[in-house]
Motif scaffolding. Structure first.
Motif, PDB file in Angstrom:
ATOM      1  N   MET A 261       0.843  -1.178   0.000  1.00  0.00           N
ATOM      2  CA  MET A 261       0.000   0.000   0.000  1.00  0.00           C
ATOM      3  C   MET A 261       0.881   1.231   0.000  1.00  0.00           C
ATOM      4  N   LYS A 262       0.602   2.171  -0.897  1.00  0.00           N
ATOM      5  CA  LYS A 262       1.427   3.374  -1.006  1.00  0.00           C
ATOM      6  C   LYS A 262       1.238   4.241   0.226  1.00  0.00           C
ATOM      7  N   GLU A 263       2.354   4.699   0.798  1.00  0.00           N
ATOM      8  CA  GLU A 263       2.301   5.516   1.983  1.00  0.00           C
ATOM      9  C   GLU A 263       2.380   6.988   1.590  1.00  0.00           C
ATOM     10  N   ALA A 264       1.403   7.759   2.019  1.00  0.00           N
ATOM     11  CA  ALA A 264       1.372   9.179   1.691  1.00  0.00           C
ATOM     12  C   ALA A 264       2.442   9.924   2.477  1.00  0.00           C
ATOM     13  N   ALA A 265       2.760  11.122   2.005  1.00  0.00           N
ATOM     14  CA  ALA A 265       3.754  11.942   2.701  1.00  0.00           C
ATOM     15  C   ALA A 265       3.267  12.246   4.113  1.00  0.00           C
ATOM     16  N   ASN A 266       4.207  12.286   5.042  1.00  0.00           N
ATOM     17  CA  ASN A 266       3.845  12.523   6.430  1.00  0.00           C
ATOM     18  C   ASN A 266       3.367  13.950   6.654  1.00  0.00           C
ATOM     19  N   PRO A 267       2.212  14.132   7.280  1.00  0.00           N
ATOM     20  CA  PRO A 267       1.818  15.472   7.674  1.00  0.00           C
ATOM     21  C   PRO A 267       2.692  15.944   8.836  1.00  0.00           C
ATOM     22  N   ALA A 268       2.600  17.227   9.160  1.00  0.00           N
ATOM     23  CA  ALA A 268       3.511  17.812  10.147  1.00  0.00           C
ATOM     24  C   ALA A 268       3.395  17.177  11.521  1.00  0.00           C
ATOM     25  N   ASP A 269       2.227  16.651  11.846  1.00  0.00           N
ATOM     26  CA  ASP A 269       2.063  16.115  13.195  1.00  0.00           C
ATOM     27  C   ASP A 269       2.379  14.626  13.287  1.00  0.00           C
ATOM     28  N   ASP A 270       2.862  14.035  12.231  1.00  0.00           N
ATOM     29  CA  ASP A 270       3.285  12.635  12.279  1.00  0.00           C
ATOM     30  C   ASP A 270       4.586  12.500  13.065  1.00  0.00           C
ATOM     31  N   LEU A 271       4.896  11.286  13.421  1.00  0.00           N
ATOM     32  CA  LEU A 271       6.207  10.996  13.981  1.00  0.00           C
ATOM     33  C   LEU A 271       7.256  11.258  12.919  1.00  0.00           C
ATOM     34  N   ASN A 272       8.476  11.584  13.353  1.00  0.00           N
ATOM     35  CA  ASN A 272       9.544  11.724  12.367  1.00  0.00           C
ATOM     36  C   ASN A 272      10.017  10.343  11.930  1.00  0.00           C
ATOM     37  N   GLY A 273      10.930  10.290  10.968  1.00  0.00           N
ATOM     38  CA  GLY A 273      11.348   9.014  10.394  1.00  0.00           C
ATOM     39  C   GLY A 273      11.891   8.028  11.407  1.00  0.00           C
ATOM     40  N   THR A 274      12.742   8.506  12.321  1.00  0.00           N
ATOM     41  CA  THR A 274      13.326   7.627  13.332  1.00  0.00           C
ATOM     42  C   THR A 274      12.265   7.125  14.295  1.00  0.00           C
TER      43      THR A 274
ATOM     44  N   LYS B 122      -3.392  -8.145   6.357  1.00  0.00           N
ATOM     45  CA  LYS B 122      -4.430  -9.175   6.408  1.00  0.00           C
ATOM     46  C   LYS B 122      -3.835 -10.579   6.382  1.00  0.00           C
ATOM     47  N   TRP B 123      -4.272 -11.382   7.342  1.00  0.00           N
ATOM     48  CA  TRP B 123      -3.995 -12.811   7.393  1.00  0.00           C
ATOM     49  C   TRP B 123      -2.500 -13.139   7.359  1.00  0.00           C
ATOM     50  N   ARG B 124      -1.720 -12.376   8.083  1.00  0.00           N
ATOM     51  CA  ARG B 124      -0.296 -12.657   8.240  1.00  0.00           C
ATOM     52  C   ARG B 124      -0.062 -13.174   9.651  1.00  0.00           C
ATOM     53  N   HIS B 125       0.550 -14.342   9.778  1.00  0.00           N
ATOM     54  CA  HIS B 125       0.763 -14.927  11.102  1.00  0.00           C
ATOM     55  C   HIS B 125       1.657 -14.032  11.945  1.00  0.00           C
ATOM     56  N   PHE B 126       1.299 -13.911  13.225  1.00  0.00           N
ATOM     57  CA  PHE B 126       2.085 -13.066  14.124  1.00  0.00           C
ATOM     58  C   PHE B 126       3.565 -13.449  14.114  1.00  0.00           C
ATOM     59  N   GLY B 127       3.834 -14.746  13.982  1.00  0.00           N
ATOM     60  CA  GLY B 127       5.209 -15.229  14.052  1.00  0.00           C
ATOM     61  C   GLY B 127       6.058 -14.868  12.861  1.00  0.00           C
ATOM     62  N   SER B 128       5.460 -14.287  11.817  1.00  0.00           N
ATOM     63  CA  SER B 128       6.212 -13.943  10.613  1.00  0.00           C
ATOM     64  C   SER B 128       6.304 -12.447  10.364  1.00  0.00           C
ATOM     65  N   ILE B 129       5.625 -11.651  11.179  1.00  0.00           N
ATOM     66  CA  ILE B 129       5.540 -10.217  10.895  1.00  0.00           C
ATOM     67  C   ILE B 129       6.871  -9.510  11.140  1.00  0.00           C
ATOM     68  N   ARG B 130       7.253  -8.692  10.163  1.00  0.00           N
ATOM     69  CA  ARG B 130       8.446  -7.858  10.244  1.00  0.00           C
ATOM     70  C   ARG B 130       8.024  -6.388  10.316  1.00  0.00           C
ATOM     71  N   ALA B 131       8.942  -5.558  10.760  1.00  0.00           N
ATOM     72  CA  ALA B 131       8.640  -4.131  10.877  1.00  0.00           C
ATOM     73  C   ALA B 131       8.171  -3.545   9.549  1.00  0.00           C
ATOM     74  N   SER B 132       8.787  -3.981   8.457  1.00  0.00           N
ATOM     75  CA  SER B 132       8.452  -3.436   7.137  1.00  0.00           C
ATOM     76  C   SER B 132       7.104  -3.937   6.610  1.00  0.00           C
ATOM     77  N   ASP B 133       6.549  -4.978   7.218  1.00  0.00           N
ATOM     78  CA  ASP B 133       5.274  -5.525   6.763  1.00  0.00           C
ATOM     79  C   ASP B 133       4.078  -4.694   7.213  1.00  0.00           C
ATOM     80  N   LEU B 134       4.252  -3.900   8.254  1.00  0.00           N
ATOM     81  CA  LEU B 134       3.122  -3.183   8.839  1.00  0.00           C
ATOM     82  C   LEU B 134       2.579  -2.134   7.880  1.00  0.00           C
ATOM     83  N   LEU B 135       1.271  -2.101   7.748  1.00  0.00           N
ATOM     84  CA  LEU B 135       0.608  -1.153   6.866  1.00  0.00           C
ATOM     85  C   LEU B 135       0.506   0.206   7.539  1.00  0.00           C
ATOM     86  N   LEU B 136       0.765   1.255   6.795  1.00  0.00           N
ATOM     87  CA  LEU B 136       0.539   2.616   7.275  1.00  0.00           C
ATOM     88  C   LEU B 136      -0.754   3.099   6.638  1.00  0.00           C
ATOM     89  N   LEU B 137      -1.781   3.251   7.446  1.00  0.00           N
ATOM     90  CA  LEU B 137      -3.131   3.505   6.961  1.00  0.00           C
ATOM     91  C   LEU B 137      -3.638   4.876   7.392  1.00  0.00           C
TER      92      LEU B 137
END
Length: 254
Positions: free
Chosen positions: A1-14, A59-74
């Motif tokens: 899923m394409k992640e939109a540009a962060n608005p000013a009140d988002d967390l910074n990259g780190t 959706k439907w990803r086992h907890f034991g396989s999830i990586r930081a990069s897999d998380l959706l930014l919605l």
């Protein structure tokens, strides 16, 4: 899923990356503790101050396989999210998206069907009675919702659950399971950890068939307030558990 540009009140990259790491670790740890439900259940963490932008497991990803990069930014205001090929689970989207939008102060939301908490949830009275330190930890902080109506995939269910939480950080979902919230992933995970331990104590006490020695209001409240001095436990515990993950399978960091 394409992640939109962060608005000013988002967390910074780190900060965003650190949040991804912590949330991925929470999934892996719950898998290790057998607190997963096949490839269901969902955790989310707000990224923006208004709560509308949040991380959640795919959706439907086992907890034991999830990586930081897999998380959706919605984005809770994204009306087209469910039409995309990699759309999130419908029930997770309607509940977590709505709660984060309506309750931005709830930064991290964890929903799980842990064994003892779920067993407690199916009782006619699923209250967390104050019997000891762990059960009393939640005294006055658990909302109870007994209007279970099946799998939720409608936005109005998210609205209802957000209202049901009220000013509590935990929601006992009758005939369903538990949802807990926290300011950080570590805090929310620690809350789930102790909620499950507390539910285990209560269910075992019920199973004895003996009368329960329920703490008085005064003692229960004093005990709950006493836990405030131990807030640092959550980070220390979570950091240790992450270090153990690194020893067995550090792929959660990817």
């Amino acid at each position: 899923m394409k992640e939109a540009a962060n608005p000013a009140d988002d967390l910074n990259g780190t900060e965003l990356q650190n949040l991804r790491l912590d949330l991925a670790a929470a999934f892996r740890l719950c898998a290790q503790m057998n607190w997963h439900e096949s490839v269901g259940n969902h955790f989310s963490a707000a990224v923006s101050a208004d709560g509308k932008r949040f991380l959640m497991n795919p959706k439907w990803r086992h907890f034991g396989s999830i990586r930081a990069s897999d998380l959706l930014l919605l984005d809770a205001d994204d009306t087209g999210v469910m039409q995309r090929a990699n759309a999130p689970d419908a029930s997770a989207w309607t509940v977590h998206g709505t709660i984060h939008r309506l309750r931005p102060e709830l930064r991290v939301l964890i929903h799980a069907h842990t064994p003892y908490a779920t067993a407690l949830s199916v009782l006619k009275d699923p209250s967390m009675l104050p019997l000891d330190n762990n059960t009393a930890r939640f005294y006055g902080d658990v909302a109870i919702d007994t209007d279970f109506g099946g799998i939720a995939d409608q936005a109005d269910e998210g609205v209802r659950l957000a209202a049901a939480l009220g000013n509590h950080s935990c929601l006992m979902m009758g005939n369903h399971g538990v949802s807990v919230s926290g300011a950080t992933v570590a805090e929310a995970f620690e809350k789930l950890y102790f909620f499950e331990k507390a539910a285990q104590t209560l269910m075992l006490a019920y199973a004895s068939g003996q009368p329960l020695n329920v703490l008085s209001h005064e003692v229960a409240q004093k005990t709950a307030e006493g836990w405030h001095d131990y807030r640092g436990m959550a980070t220390a515990h979570f950091d240790y558990l992450k270090s153990q993950l690194d020893k067995t399978d550090p792929s959660w960091r990817n």
